[in-house]
Enzyme design. Structure first.
Site, PDB file in Angstrom:
ATOM      1  N   ARG A  61       0.824  -1.220   0.000  1.00 31.32           N
ATOM      2  CA  ARG A  61       0.000   0.000   0.000  1.00 31.32           C
ATOM      3  C   ARG A  61       0.853   1.264   0.000  1.00 31.32           C
ATOM      4  O   ARG A  61       0.402   2.332  -0.428  1.00 31.32           O
ATOM      5  CB  ARG A  61      -0.997  -0.044   1.163  1.00 31.32           C
ATOM      6  CG  ARG A  61      -2.080  -1.096   0.949  1.00 31.32           C
ATOM      7  CD  ARG A  61      -3.066  -1.136   2.095  1.00 31.32           C
ATOM      8  NE  ARG A  61      -2.470  -1.576   3.332  1.00 31.32           N
ATOM      9  CZ  ARG A  61      -2.408  -2.839   3.747  1.00 31.32           C
ATOM     10  NH1 ARG A  61      -2.947  -3.790   3.018  1.00 31.32           N
ATOM     11  NH2 ARG A  61      -1.832  -3.147   4.887  1.00 31.32           N
ATOM     12  N   GLU A  98       4.917 -10.348  15.221  1.00 34.56           N
ATOM     13  CA  GLU A  98       4.413 -10.805  16.521  1.00 34.56           C
ATOM     14  C   GLU A  98       4.958 -12.211  16.816  1.00 34.56           C
ATOM     15  O   GLU A  98       5.441 -12.483  17.906  1.00 34.56           O
ATOM     16  CB  GLU A  98       2.890 -10.798  16.490  1.00 34.56           C
ATOM     17  CG  GLU A  98       2.275 -10.797  17.867  1.00 34.56           C
ATOM     18  CD  GLU A  98       0.760 -10.749  17.797  1.00 34.56           C
ATOM     19  OE1 GLU A  98       0.217 -10.512  16.694  1.00 34.56           O
ATOM     20  OE2 GLU A  98       0.135 -10.967  18.845  1.00 34.56           O
TER      21      GLU A  98
HETATM   22  P1  AMP Z   1       4.292  -2.336  11.734  1.00 35.39           P
HETATM   23  O1  AMP Z   1       5.532  -2.933  11.150  1.00 35.39           O
HETATM   24  O2  AMP Z   1       3.836  -3.045  12.979  1.00 35.39           O
HETATM   25  O3  AMP Z   1       4.413  -0.833  11.933  1.00 35.39           O
HETATM   26  O4  AMP Z   1       3.113  -2.595  10.690  1.00 35.39           O
HETATM   27  C1  AMP Z   1       2.959  -1.772   9.593  1.00 35.39           C
HETATM   28  C2  AMP Z   1       2.564  -2.533   8.358  1.00 35.39           C
HETATM   29  O5  AMP Z   1       1.527  -3.468   8.595  1.00 35.39           O
HETATM   30  C3  AMP Z   1       2.033  -1.554   7.317  1.00 35.39           C
HETATM   31  O6  AMP Z   1       2.563  -1.939   6.058  1.00 35.39           O
HETATM   32  C4  AMP Z   1       0.527  -1.692   7.384  1.00 35.39           C
HETATM   33  O7  AMP Z   1      -0.028  -1.652   6.097  1.00 35.39           O
HETATM   34  C5  AMP Z   1       0.272  -3.034   8.062  1.00 35.39           C
HETATM   35  N1  AMP Z   1      -0.655  -2.926   9.213  1.00 35.39           N
HETATM   36  C6  AMP Z   1      -0.349  -3.132  10.515  1.00 35.39           C
HETATM   37  N2  AMP Z   1      -1.409  -2.978  11.318  1.00 35.39           N
HETATM   38  C7  AMP Z   1      -2.443  -2.627  10.505  1.00 35.39           C
HETATM   39  C8  AMP Z   1      -3.834  -2.287  10.737  1.00 35.39           C
HETATM   40  N3  AMP Z   1      -4.373  -2.283  11.966  1.00 35.39           N
HETATM   41  N4  AMP Z   1      -4.585  -1.969   9.665  1.00 35.39           N
HETATM   42  C9  AMP Z   1      -4.054  -1.959   8.421  1.00 35.39           C
HETATM   43  N5  AMP Z   1      -2.768  -2.267   8.132  1.00 35.39           N
HETATM   44  C10 AMP Z   1      -1.962  -2.596   9.159  1.00 35.39           C
END
Ligand code: AMP
Length: 176
Positions: A61, A98
């Site tokens: 995205r 996770e």
């Molecule tokens: P992080 O590495 O934990 O910051 O996760 C970010 C990535 O996971 C991004 O590429 C987001 O598109 C996706 N992502 C994580 N949590 C969500 C959520 N609640 N809704 C949509 N996309 C998410």
């Protein structure tokens, strides 16, 4: 343009892809031309005088917003992809999920010394993905000028983790 209600254009899908996750779905945002244009205009306003020389979008995205902004700002667009997708010589960076780990990659010749890079994704949650992307840019001797997101989930503290890379977001949602 300044008072556009961007938040209401994002669909929340509870318990997807698994129980407990509130998935913030930007497909409804990009199906709305006013909302999509608003995002790109705001990002352009934020970065147009910051001496950015390249934009890097994170699969998948981040590609959407990164591509539109790169086009608008007339800047090169670099792709940071999930492992195994880029055809030429790559550099990889592991990051924590996770449960377990994952990897993102960049073409080794996509960034070089002297590049001032803005990295874009749709959303920052824990910050693990963007932190890995910043490391890739730095390993290729690029300078990370900023990290831009449409959505921040402040309760997951991702933005704190990457403070030194100047995080910026358009909107926030409560919860994780
Ligand atoms: P992080 O590495 O934990 O910051 O996760 C970010 C990535 O996971 C991004 O590429 C987001 O598109 C996706 N992502 C994580 N949590 C969500 C959520 N609640 N809704 C949509 N996309 C998410």
């Amino acid at each position: 343009m300044d008072n556009f209600d961007l938040k209401s254009t994002i669909r929340t899908v509870p318990d997807w892809p698994k129980p407990g996750i509130m998935f913030r779905d930007i497909t409804t945002l990009i199906e709305n031309p006013d909302a999509f244009r608003y995002c790109i205009e705001r990002l352009k306003q934020e970065y147009q005088n910051k001496n950015i020389t390249k934009i890097a979008g994170i699969e998948s995205r981040g590609f959407i917003f990164g591509a539109a902004l790169a086009h608008e700002m007339k800047l090169p667009l670099v792709l940071i992809r999930k492992k195994g997708k880029l055809p030429a010589a790559t550099l990889a960076q592991e990051y924590q999920l996770e449960y377990g780990t994952d990897k993102i990659e960049i073409h080794k010749d996509a960034i070089m010394k002297g590049d001032n890079v803005l990295i874009i994704d749709d959303l920052i949650a824990t910050g693990g993905t963007i932190e890995a992307a910043c490391k890739l840019v730095e390993k290729l001797q690029g300078k990370v000028m900023g990290c831009a997101f449409v959505i921040n989930l402040p309760e997951l503290n991702g933005a704190d983790k990457i403070k030194k890379y100047n995080p910026f977001h358009l909107i926030e949602f409560e919860g994780g």
